[in-house]
Design a protein around this motif. Structure first.
Motif, PDB file in Angstrom:
ATOM      1  N   ARG A  50       0.830  -1.210   0.000  1.00 21.47           N
ATOM      2  CA  ARG A  50       0.000   0.000   0.000  1.00 21.47           C
ATOM      3  C   ARG A  50       0.865   1.261   0.000  1.00 21.47           C
ATOM      4  O   ARG A  50       0.541   2.252  -0.655  1.00 21.47           O
ATOM      5  N   VAL A  51       1.969   1.226   0.746  1.00 23.24           N
ATOM      6  CA  VAL A  51       2.880   2.371   0.779  1.00 23.24           C
ATOM      7  C   VAL A  51       3.429   2.646  -0.615  1.00 23.24           C
ATOM      8  O   VAL A  51       3.504   3.796  -1.067  1.00 23.24           O
ATOM      9  N   GLU A  52       3.790   1.579  -1.312  1.00 28.69           N
ATOM     10  CA  GLU A  52       4.314   1.738  -2.674  1.00 28.69           C
ATOM     11  C   GLU A  52       3.251   2.346  -3.585  1.00 28.69           C
ATOM     12  O   GLU A  52       3.531   3.256  -4.376  1.00 28.69           O
ATOM     13  N   LEU A  53       2.019   1.876  -3.463  1.00 26.09           N
ATOM     14  CA  LEU A  53       0.934   2.384  -4.297  1.00 26.09           C
ATOM     15  C   LEU A  53       0.590   3.831  -3.942  1.00 26.09           C
ATOM     16  O   LEU A  53       0.436   4.686  -4.819  1.00 26.09           O
ATOM     17  N   MET A  54       0.478   4.111  -2.636  1.00 23.18           N
ATOM     18  CA  MET A  54       0.125   5.453  -2.185  1.00 23.18           C
ATOM     19  C   MET A  54       1.171   6.495  -2.569  1.00 23.18           C
ATOM     20  O   MET A  54       0.859   7.653  -2.819  1.00 23.18           O
ATOM     21  N   SER A  55       2.414   6.057  -2.633  1.00 27.86           N
ATOM     22  CA  SER A  55       3.505   6.979  -2.970  1.00 27.86           C
ATOM     23  C   SER A  55       3.751   7.054  -4.472  1.00 27.86           C
ATOM     24  O   SER A  55       4.715   7.698  -4.914  1.00 27.86           O
ATOM     25  N   GLY A  56       2.928   6.404  -5.260  1.00 31.32           N
ATOM     26  CA  GLY A  56       3.116   6.397  -6.702  1.00 31.32           C
ATOM     27  C   GLY A  56       4.388   5.703  -7.108  1.00 31.32           C
ATOM     28  O   GLY A  56       5.005   6.038  -8.133  1.00 31.32           O
TER      29      GLY A  56
END
Length: 338
Positions: A50-56
Motif C-alpha cells: 500500500r505504501v508503494e501504491l500510495m507513494s506512486g
C-alpha cells in the motif's frame, strides 16, 4: 521526451501502468519480528504494498522475515549500524537495552482492548515518548500498532489468579516473567519455536504466546485444551520505525504517507486478527475437547493489582523506565482505566 514520460505514455496506451513500472526514489530494507508464514507477516507485507501504491512507486519497502539479517532482539542495532533501514517489531524485545522498552512495549495487565493502547500511542503521549526513547539510537518511531489481547495457552484449567500458583509457564524475559512470578507462577525461559514441543512433552503447563487464532492454527489448543480467552495479561506494542537519517531524507509528503499508512496498518491488523480470532473461538467452542476459560472482572482486577506492583519495580531500573511509568499510569488514571 524524458524516459519517465515515455514509460508513462507506453504503459498508459497498453493499459499496463503500475507503480512497478518505475524505479523507486527510496528503497528501504525492513526486518519483521514475525516468520514469513505468519498472518502478521502477511498483513505487514500488504502494508508495504500500500505504501508503494500510495507513494506512486516512489517508496519501495523490502520486508524480510524474522532472523533474516539480525536476531529479533538486535534489529535496533541493525538500524543503528546502517545495515537495516527499518523494522516492524515488538518494542519489548529491546528491554535488555533499557527497561523502558519492556515497560512501554508490554505494560502487562494495563490494556483490555486494542483501542486503549492505540489511543495512548496516538493521542496520549506514547508517540512522543517513543521518539524520545529511540533518539539515542538514531531511530524514528513512525507509528505504533498491536495485535490483539493475547490468549493464554494452558494444559490445566485456569479460572483466576489462584490457579497461577506453581504453574510452570513459558513467558518472555523481563516484565512479563516478573509479573507472573509475583502472581506465584514458575516462569520458564523458552523460545517461541519450542512452545508447542514444551507443552506436548509437559515441560511447561501453560504459555504466554500470541492471539487465539494463531494458537488455534498452530494446534496449541489441541494439546493445551484450556485456553483463557479473551486474554488477561498481554497486549504488546508493535512498532514501525526506521533510520532517522533515512527518514529525514524523505520529502514531507512521503513522510506524511508513511505516518498515515501506519495508522491504517494498525487498524487493518487489529481488525483482521479480531475477525480471525472470532472464527477460531467459534471453531474451538464446537470442539468437545477444548474448554475456553473467560476470567471474571474481579479476577482480572486482582491480576492487574499484582502487575502494577511490578510496573513500579520495573520503573526503578532506569530514568526512562520511570518516564514510561509516569506517562502510562497518568493516562490510565485520567481515562478511568485504573
Amino acid at each position: 521526451m524524458s524516459t519517465f514520460a515515455k514509460t508513462l505514455l507506453t504503459a498508459t496506451l497498453t493499459g499496463a501502468l503500475s507503480v512497478s513500472a518505475f524505479a523507486a526514489d527510496y528503497t528501504f530494507k525492513f526486518q519483521s519480528s514475525d516468520p514469513s508464514g505468519d498472518k502478521n507477516f502477511q498483513i505487514q507485507k500488504e502494508w508495504t504494498e500500500r505504501v508503494e501504491l500510495m507513494s506512486g512507486g516512489r517508496i519501495k519497502i523490502n520486508l524480510l522475515p524474522v532472523g533474516s539479517v539480525f536476531k529479533h532482539t538486535e534489529t535496533l542495532d541493525g538500524i543503528k549500524m546502517g545495515i537495516l533501514d527499518g523494522q516492524i517489531t515488538a518494542t519489548e524485545f529491546f528491554s535488555g537495552k533499557d527497561a523502558a522498552f519492556g515497560l512501554i512495549g508490554n505494560t502487562v495487565g494495563a490494556w483490555s482492548d486494542t483501542s486503549q493502547l492505540l489511543q495512548y500511542i496516538n493521542y496520549g503521549g506514547g508517540y512522543e515518548l517513543m521518539n524520545e526513547l529511540y533518539a539515542p539510537y538514531g531511530v524514528k518511531f513512525i507509528g505504533g500498532s498491536t495485535t490483539g489481547v493475547e490468549s493464554f495457552v494452558s494444559r490445566v484449567p485456569l479460572n483466576g489468579v489462584e490457579d497461577l500458583k506453581g504453574l510452570k509457564l513459558r513467558a518472555p524475559e523481563g516484565l512479563v516473567q516478573r509479573v507472573f512470578a509475583a502472581a506465584g507462577a514458575a516462569p520458564v525461559n523458552l523460545p517461541g519455536s519450542e512452545v508447542f514441543t514444551g507443552l506436548s512433552k509437559g515441560v511447561i503447563d501453560a504459555a504466554d504466546y500470541t492471539v487465539f487464532s494463531t494458537n488455534q492454527k498452530a494446534g496449541m489448543n489441541d494439546i493445551a485444551t484450556h485456553p483463557v480467552q479473551p486474554g488477561f495479561h498481554s497486549l504488546p506494542l508493535i512498532d514501525v520505525s526506521m533510520s532517522m537519517k533515512k527518514w529525514n531524507k524523505l520529502p514531507e509528503d512521503l513522510q506524511e504517507i508513511m505516518t498515515t499508512s501506519v495508522r491504517d496498518f494498525a487498524n487493518d491488523i487489529t481488525t483482521q486478527l479480531r475477525i480471525a480470532d472470532q472464527k477460531a473461538v467459534k471453531a474451538a467452542q464446537e470442539d468437545p475437547n477444548i474448554t475456553i476459560h473467560d476470567w471474571s472482572a474481579e479476577e482480572r482486577k486482582k491480576f492487574r493489582a499484582i502487575a502494577r506492583t511490578q510496573w513500579e519495580e520495573f520503573a526503578k531500573q532506569s530514568p526512562n523506565a520511570q518516564k514510561v511509568y509516569d506517562s502510562v499510569t497518568s493516562y490510565l488514571e485520567e481515562n478511568g482505566l485504573l
